[in-house]
Motif scaffolding. Structure first.
Motif: not given
Lengths: 156, 156
Positions: A18-23, A34-35, A44-47, B84-87
């Motif tokens: 979560g904090v990484i995506v916020a950055m 991003e979303r 994001y979690f799958r990645a 969004q976690g895309a490779s």
């Protein structure tokens, strides 16, 4: 602002996503891509799981004295035949939280990545930085990187 | 020269390493970096083994009608949180044997890599091409790539 000398660089955990995506969002280019939603999109979690499983990839975060995550960087170690079979380090997704910029955190992260790539036998570290990120280019030049290549991309 | 329409793209094997290194050498930048000796330095074979073991990396060659290897390309599929976690697909070490250039072989290799990256769920394919390789940059632009980034490198 004073330089933060006592940050810790450690591998990212699932609860850092979560904090990484916020950055990633807090950035002129990232904000469109991003979303940052609650809950966070599962992609994001799958990645994160794919990154975490991959032995050649390290996603690290910079943590301040209070344990807050204030920066991140991804390092890939890429084997290949060229340069006499030397692996290459690829640095990606370098971000520092906006309230912590200009304090040497990005430099600490990049110097960590360069040292780690060297340790892993790389003879070369590369990165792509968007043409509009002029400050980033100056930052990398200061750390010894040359503007040697054109970075080209194709988005689907 | 006529375009070669019937080349085959297949995964590189250990016994292709010599001809791949010969293509890396036959290049203004590669000639200074590689060592085409008999026997070939073992570092090339060790690198091949690392590439071959890595599930995210495909080193492919283009083979003509007679089974001769006349081109190569390495594609890495890199997971990561951004977009969004895309490779991302990373294309490296694209080479075509000098006597077979301008016949569409590089284009076939790159189109294969783009299709493969897309198939593997990438939303983006990237590459670095040396600033001096002006023809290569025009070639990639013709295939839809944008000169979007500055490619920076640090050699040890």
């Amino acid at each position: 602002m004073a330089a933060i000398s006592s940050i810790t660089i450690r591998h990212a955990r699932r609860d850092d996503v979560g904090v990484i995506v916020a950055m990633l969002v807090d950035d002129p280019l990232g904000s469109a891509r991003e979303r940052l939603e609650d809950p966070l999109p599962p992609s994001y979690f799958r990645a994160f799981e794919r990154v975490d499983r991959d032995q050649n990839i390290q996603l690290v975060v910079a943590e301040d004295n209070d344990g807050a995550v204030i920066g991140c960087l991804q390092l890939c170690i890429l084997p290949g035949l060229s340069s006499q079979g030397a692996s290459r380090g690829l640095i990606e997704d370098v971000r520092v939280a906006s309230h912590c910029r200009s304090r040497g955190i990005g430099e600490r992260l990049v110097r960590w990545a360069v040292a780690e790539a060297r340790e892993k036998g790389c003879k070369l570290v590369e990165l792509l930085t968007h043409s509009t990120r002029v400050d980033a280019q100056r930052f990398y030049e200061r750390l010894g990187f040359a503007r040697s290549h054109v970075g080209m991309s194709l988005r689907f």
